[in-house]
Each structure stands twice: as C-alpha cells, then as structure tokens.
Motif scaffolding. Structure first.
Motif, short mmCIF file in Angstrom:
data_model
loop_
_atom_site.label_atom_id
_atom_site.label_comp_id
_atom_site.label_asym_id
_atom_site.label_seq_id
_atom_site.Cartn_x
_atom_site.Cartn_y
_atom_site.Cartn_z
N SER A 176 0.87 -1.27 0.17
CA SER A 176 0.04 -0.08 -0.01
C SER A 176 0.89 1.35 0.00
CB SER A 176 -1.09 0.06 1.21
OG SER A 176 -1.72 -1.08 1.23
N GLU A 177 0.33 2.20 -0.64
CA GLU A 177 0.93 3.54 -0.68
C GLU A 177 1.07 4.42 0.85
OE1 GLU A 177 2.56 5.29 -3.92
OE2 GLU A 177 3.06 3.08 -3.72
N VAL A 178 -0.41 4.41 1.08
CA VAL A 178 -0.70 5.03 2.20
C VAL A 178 -1.93 4.40 2.72
CG1 VAL A 178 0.18 7.25 1.86
CG2 VAL A 178 -2.34 6.86 0.87
N GLY A 179 -2.30 4.67 4.14
CA GLY A 179 -3.64 4.25 4.63
C GLY A 179 -4.69 5.04 4.54
N HIS A 180 -5.65 4.60 5.22
CA HIS A 180 -7.06 5.59 5.41
C HIS A 180 -6.58 6.59 6.11
CE1 HIS A 180 -9.54 2.48 3.57
NE2 HIS A 180 -9.15 1.75 4.33
N PRO A 192 -5.58 -0.70 4.56
CA PRO A 192 -5.49 -0.06 3.55
C PRO A 192 -5.50 -0.76 2.21
CG PRO A 192 -3.36 -0.18 4.40
CD PRO A 192 -4.27 -0.83 5.35
N GLU A 193 -6.14 -0.22 0.99
CA GLU A 193 -6.24 -1.03 -0.16
C GLU A 193 -4.77 -1.29 -0.71
OE1 GLU A 193 -9.06 0.83 -3.01
OE2 GLU A 193 -9.97 1.95 -1.46
N SER A 194 -4.72 -2.34 -1.29
CA SER A 194 -3.28 -2.78 -1.61
C SER A 194 -3.45 -3.33 -3.06
CB SER A 194 -2.84 -3.63 -0.72
OG SER A 194 -3.71 -4.96 -0.82
N ARG A 286 -3.50 8.52 -3.50
CA ARG A 286 -4.34 7.45 -3.55
C ARG A 286 -3.38 6.34 -2.77
NH1 ARG A 286 -5.87 6.36 -9.62
NH2 ARG A 286 -3.57 6.74 -9.90
N MET A 287 -4.21 5.35 -2.28
CA MET A 287 -3.83 3.86 -1.81
C MET A 287 -3.32 3.26 -2.87
SD MET A 287 -6.23 3.27 1.61
CE MET A 287 -7.61 3.70 1.04
N THR A 327 6.43 2.81 2.27
CA THR A 327 5.31 1.95 1.77
C THR A 327 5.03 1.06 2.84
OG1 THR A 327 6.75 0.53 0.56
CG2 THR A 327 5.84 2.37 -0.65
#
Length: 358
Positions: A176-180, A192-194, A286-287, A327
C-alpha cells in the motif's frame, strides 16, 4: 567522541526487551497523537495486547512543543532505568532542531532500542555518532495503530527488533502507498487498499556483504549531512551497508540522483559495500495508484540509483525496492548493527543483537 577508526569500533550493544517491560512512546518530531488520538490509543492497546509491553507516554507525546522540550523527553526516557525501549509515534520535519539538546551520557550508560524512521533519521544518526545502535522503522501511528491489526510481516520484524535475533526479510505479496485518513472511522478497522508488489531488483557483483547499516530517509539525511554535527569521517563508514529511502514528499528521480551525487562527491557511496534502496511511494494521493504507472515510476528511480552507483562505486551490491521505508508493510532494520545483503542468494538478513538482562 573521537573521529578515528571504522564503523566496527567501540559500538555498544543494546539490551533485550521482554514481555512486561515499560517502553516510552514519544513524539520527537510531530505530535500526531494530539491530532488523531484514537489511532494512537489503539496503538497503545496493541502494544499491551500483542507484545505484552507497557507503553509510557511522556509530557510531549500528545502535545505540540518546543525542540528543547521534546529533547527533554528523549533524555528522560533514556535516563529512566525502568524504560527498556523508546518508540517514536511518527516523523515530521524539524527534529534536526532538537538534536543540540540531546544528552549522550544516559544513552551510553543504558543503551536501549530506539525505533523510528523518516524525520527520525536525525535521532538515528545522532545515536550512531555516539556508537549506539537503533532500529530503523516502527512508528506506532503508522504501522501499529491503524487498521484491524498490525501487518504480520511488520509485527514479526518488530518482535525481533526488540528481543533480538536474525530476520530474513520477505517480499510482501501486496503493498500500500498510504493508509486511510486517520480522521475517518475506517482508519481504525480496515486495512488500506493494496496492489501486487513487484519483486526486489538486484544489481552489482554476485557476492554477499555483511556490515553495519547507516543512512535513512534520503531527504532528511541530506539535512544531516549539510549540518554535519553528527557525521563521522568517511573512512569510518568503510565496508558498511547504506540504507536509503524516500518520503511521501516524492522527490523526483532526477532529484534523487542529485542527492546521491552529493553522497558520491562526499565519498560515502564509495565507502559502503552494499546499498539497500527502500521501495518508494510514487503517489501519496491514492492508496492504490495505477500499477503500470507505479511500475514505471519505480523503474525511473532504479535507473537513477544505478546511474549514481555506476559513477561512484560500480562494485557495490545493490538491492532496490526493499520494503523498509514509507510504503506498507514495513520491515524494521538494525541501524548501526549488522545486516547481510546477499547478492548470491538474493536475500537480505537483519541481525538484531541484544544483550541479556539480569
């Protein structure tokens, strides 16, 4: 401290952390818990429930304060014999202003693990200057508090970083790039979306290098080098392993090359025998970025890293896109301790050495 020798001289050994120990949770840079207390409190609960630790907050953990006050917390945590480790909540952008107020005497008298990354590169560098190992990674607000549970890869790495042992790093299947957003209820319950993780990329000679790790977040490291207070002569880094990773500020590949060129001109790229390049964030909005765009962006970073290596140390063993930076999930690494970068078997092993306590 004297300015002779190598990275292997006169280093202290950290002491083990056990279940039931008290650990300080500090905000040496930005006080994220002051703004997002629910994520912070969930992290504190998980330190108790999953690791058996007793988190202890200090006066500035949840309060925006001056550099001198934040340094006082760090000094007090190292001086308190009941505190057996120190975990940063998050990074920031002004920790360098705190370092003049730090006191090395209690640190060297009772060496204990300090965990942090990003802006905490300042503290990691300060500790390494005084020959005290630390741990790169592990900020509680990022990897412990959010979501339904800490990622197993991160949690396994964290346990070894505290208690000691060898950790063979794995390539995660998803990243994932970033979390919620931390002000959204999903931050407490949802992962988080991955998207699929690309494999690590290897270059350089087919040999294994074991050496002490030094470096950190490239942008922050450039500040550390510019100030120069806690950087030793180049020859003292000879034979070590250089860790570099970039932040959510997303420096361009060409900017990364320029920063690496400065390391090269200073002689640091030639001093280290291996380079671990952390998998970079490529889209902090964006995640889940477009996987094709993300792949191309990381390829552009890899190209510039290898360009600098070819110009300054073509015999360096290089592994890129290792999951040890901004990440998710994140491996923790032994800063100032041994790490093996094995170009033969294409494997990275972190060696966390911990002295037993009575």
């Amino acid at each position: 401290m004297g300015a002779t020798g190598t990275m292997n001289d006169a280093w202290l050994t950290l002491r083990e952390v056990r279940a039931g120990d008290r650990v300080a949770v500090l905000s040496p840079s930005w006080a994220a818990p002051a703004h997002y207390p629910q994520v912070h409190e969930q992290a504190m609960d998980r330190l108790r429930e999953r690791l058996g630790l007793e988190p202890v907050e200090f006066p500035t953990t949840r309060r925006t304060t001056t550099p001198r006050e934040r340094a006082a917390d760090v000094n007090a945590a190292f001086a308190d014999p009941s505190i057996r480790a120190i975990l940063s909540t998050i990074g920031g952008d002004d920790q360098i202003t705190m370092t003049p107020y730090l006191d090395a005497r209690p640190v060297r008298a009772d060496p204990k693990p300090f965990l942090g990354f990003s802006d905490n590169t300042n503290l990691l560098s300060w500790l390494a200057y005084h020959r005290v190992p630390a741990v790169h990674g592990g900020s509680t607000q990022i990897s412990i508090g959010p979501g339904p549970a800490p990622h197993p890869l991160h949690l396994d790495s964290l346990r070894l970083a505290l208690s000691g042992g060898d950790h063979v790093l794995e390539v995660p299947t998803q990243i994932s790039e970033v979390g919620h957003r931390w002000d959204h209820p999903r931050a407490l319950t949802d992962r988080p979306e991955s998207y699929p993780a690309e494999p690590w990329s290897w270059a350089g000679p087919s040999r294994a290098v074991t050496g002490r790790l030094w470096g950190g977040c490239l942008e922050i490291l450039s500040w550390v080098l510019a100030v120069g207070r806690f950087v030793r002569p180049v020859e003292e880094y000879q034979g070590g392993v250089l860790l570099l990773e970039t932040s959510e500020e997303l420096p361009s590949p060409h900017e990364v090359y320029r920063m690496l060129r400065l390391l090269g001109e200073r002689g640091l790229l030639a001093a280290f025998d291996a380079l671990v390049w952390g998998r970079p964030i490529v889209d902090d909005e964006r995640m889940v970025p477009d996987p094709v765009v993300a792949s191309r962006a990381r390829a552009a970073y890899r190209e510039q890293v290898l360009r600098a290596v070819a110009e300054y140390h073509e015999d360096m063993v290089v592994v890129q896109d290792v999951d040890c930076g901004h990440t998710l999930p994140q491996h923790l690494l032994p800063f100032g301790e041994q790490i093996t970068v094995d170009g033969v078997n294409q494997r990275v092993t972190a060696h966390f050495r911990r002295a037993p306590r009575p």
